[in-house]
Scaffold this motif. Structure first.
Motif, mmCIF file in Angstrom:
data_model
loop_
_atom_site.group_PDB
_atom_site.id
_atom_site.type_symbol
_atom_site.label_atom_id
_atom_site.label_comp_id
_atom_site.label_asym_id
_atom_site.label_seq_id
_atom_site.Cartn_x
_atom_site.Cartn_y
_atom_site.Cartn_z
ATOM 1 N N UNK A 123 58.625 62.885 39.914
ATOM 2 C CA UNK A 123 59.481 62.018 40.769
ATOM 3 C C UNK A 123 59.389 62.570 42.117
ATOM 4 N N UNK A 124 59.177 63.850 42.419
ATOM 5 C CA UNK A 124 59.115 64.186 43.754
ATOM 6 C C UNK A 124 57.664 63.459 44.456
ATOM 7 N N UNK A 138 65.797 59.185 30.728
ATOM 8 C CA UNK A 138 65.705 58.580 31.862
ATOM 9 C C UNK A 138 64.058 58.195 32.318
ATOM 10 N N UNK A 139 63.994 56.981 32.388
ATOM 11 C CA UNK A 139 62.553 56.670 33.006
ATOM 12 C C UNK A 139 62.337 57.250 34.357
ATOM 13 N N UNK A 140 60.941 57.725 34.658
ATOM 14 C CA UNK A 140 60.727 57.906 35.952
ATOM 15 C C UNK A 140 60.933 56.838 36.996
ATOM 16 N N UNK A 141 60.886 57.013 38.363
ATOM 17 C CA UNK A 141 61.108 55.849 39.097
ATOM 18 C C UNK A 141 60.008 55.123 39.417
ATOM 19 N N UNK A 142 60.159 53.907 39.418
ATOM 20 C CA UNK A 142 59.144 52.870 39.560
ATOM 21 C C UNK A 142 58.087 52.493 38.408
ATOM 22 N N UNK A 185 69.089 69.318 36.217
ATOM 23 C CA UNK A 185 68.264 69.783 35.018
ATOM 24 C C UNK A 185 68.300 68.930 33.961
ATOM 25 N N UNK A 186 68.239 67.721 34.106
ATOM 26 C CA UNK A 186 68.143 66.664 33.066
ATOM 27 C C UNK A 186 67.294 65.519 33.631
ATOM 28 N N UNK A 240 65.016 63.161 38.426
ATOM 29 C CA UNK A 240 64.539 61.913 39.241
ATOM 30 C C UNK A 240 65.244 61.850 40.608
ATOM 31 N N UNK A 241 66.768 61.895 40.607
ATOM 32 C CA UNK A 241 67.475 61.739 41.683
ATOM 33 C C UNK A 241 67.029 63.119 42.656
#
Ligand code: FAD
Length: 348
Positions: free
Chosen positions: A15-16, A56-60, A321-322, A327-328
């Motif tokens: 995500x980063x 939770x899906x990865x961004x994008x 840690x989830x 992601x956030x």
């Protein structure tokens, strides 16, 4: 030499990297795993997509729900691999970061594959490589087998055995539900009375739970895992296991003997195997030369920024840690770190 080094290519590190790519920041992701997947690559083979709580899906990039029977250690790594490819993320592996040292205005990241020099660091190393084994008197005298969740490969090796499962988290209950039907006998022991949670794990509840963990890391204390404060899900499967006696909890034993475990009450259980489902700790030893730990034992963070050194962010740590938190955290770490580096400030 690069602007940002990300350590770890699990949910948090990818995500980063995605947000760094979007801002066109020169960076590299160093990952110790031989292939994509982060910790999911190492989950036990019997963990199916139906039993994970929700990824939770990865961004994008959407995560197209795989079949409930698919193995989590295949479905999620394959999604991560496609993600790395789609966004052309600069992941280098296998590279094990051994230590990070302060080099004036820069940080030196020493690895199994050479040294990277960087202006900023996003640490996303998760917990999987640091299984936590508590110590109980007599543990070294036990003649049977002791294993940790990290070594669990499925119920087959517990068939016909007398098994003690230690731990109050979701892994303990999931493994008990797999092992109890094939074992000769099981005992489930936890330090605290389990808290069963009925109803959906909604946003509101999730926010409260994350808030509890956040308070601790803001104060520089060691984080509790998010999973440990969510309570255990009460659903058809766990209800059936409670009714069958598989989830009949006992308090923690007092000591381990060569043949089993003893309670303070004088009760004894003959055991062949002790399974420690006692969780993991954050994998941060490589940051030790930077002396980031607060007197409370944890690394004090404000959001994801390390209070003692604003060039460093921890993602996937404590409240993040989830999969959703990771992601956030990736997004906010990148926003803040890029802003900080743009000021061209040297760390104090
Ligand atoms: P990881 O996925 O652990 O990735 C860390 C990466 O860093 C790894 O690739 C590792 O090789 C690398 N690394 C570590 N140290 C170094 C080093 N020194 N040098 C180089 N690389 C290094 N969360 C959910 O939201 N939903 C769920 O259903 C869910 N189920 C779970 C089930 C189990 C059994 C467990 C244990 C956890 C579960 N979680 C779940 C929590 C979730 O898995 C994690 O919070 C999240 O996946 C962690 O992502 P991460 O990127 O922080 O770390």
């Amino acid at each position: 030499m690069t602007d940002v080094v990300v350590i770890g290519a699990g949910q948090a590190g990818l995500s980063a990297s995605y947000f760094l790519r979007r801002r066109d920041v020169d960076h590299v992701v160093l990952d110790a795993n031989p292939s994509p997947g982060g910790a999911w690559l190492h989950r036990w083979p019997s963990l199916r997509m139906r039993t994970v709580h929700g990824i939770h899906e990865l961004p994008g990039m959407p995560f197209e729900q795989p079949s409930p029977d698919e193995r989590a250690n295949e479905a999620i790594p394959s999604y991560f691999a496609r993600y790395e490819q789609l966004f052309d993320l600069p992941v280098v592996r296998p590279v094990n970061v051994t230590q990070v040292v302060d080099d004036g205005a820069l940080l030196k990241v020493e690895t199994s594959d050479g040294v990277w020099t960087t202006r900023g660091l996003i640490n996303a190393t998760g917990t999987w490589r640091r299984p936590f084994w508590p110590h109980y008197p007599g543990q070294e005298t036990f003649h049977g087998r002791q294993v940790h969740t990290a070594d669990y490969q499925g119920p087959a090796s517990f068939a016909g055995k007398r098994v003690v499962v230690v731990g109050g988290g979701a892994s303990a209950t999931q493994l008990l539900m797999e092992i109890a039907p094939v074992a000769a006998e099981t005992r489930w022991v936890t330090r605290r009375e389990p808290v069963w949670r009925e109803g959906p794990f909604n946003e509101d509840y999730g926010r409260r739970v994350v808030g509890l963990v956040e308070e601790r890391v803001r104060a520089g204390l060691l984080p509790h895992s998010v999973v440990s404060v969510t309570g255990l899900p009460l659903n058809d499967q766990t209800r059936a296991a409670i009714a069958s006696g598989a989830l009949d909890r006992k308090p923690m034993f007092e000591r381990i003997t060569p043949t089993g475990v003893d309670w303070a009450s004088g009760e004894h259980f003959d055991a062949d195997v002790i399974l420690w489902a006692t969780g993991f700790r954050h994998d941060l030893d490589h940051l030790a030369p930077l002396h980031l730990r607060a007197p409370g034992g944890g690394i004090q963070v404000d959001g994801t920024r390390v209070v003692a050194d604003p060039r460093i962010h921890l993602v996937g740590y404590g409240p993040s840690a989830s999969t959703i938190g990771a992601n956030r955290a990736g997004r906010s770490a990148v926003r803040e770190l890029v802003g900080y580096l743009a000021q061209g400030v040297s760390p104090s």
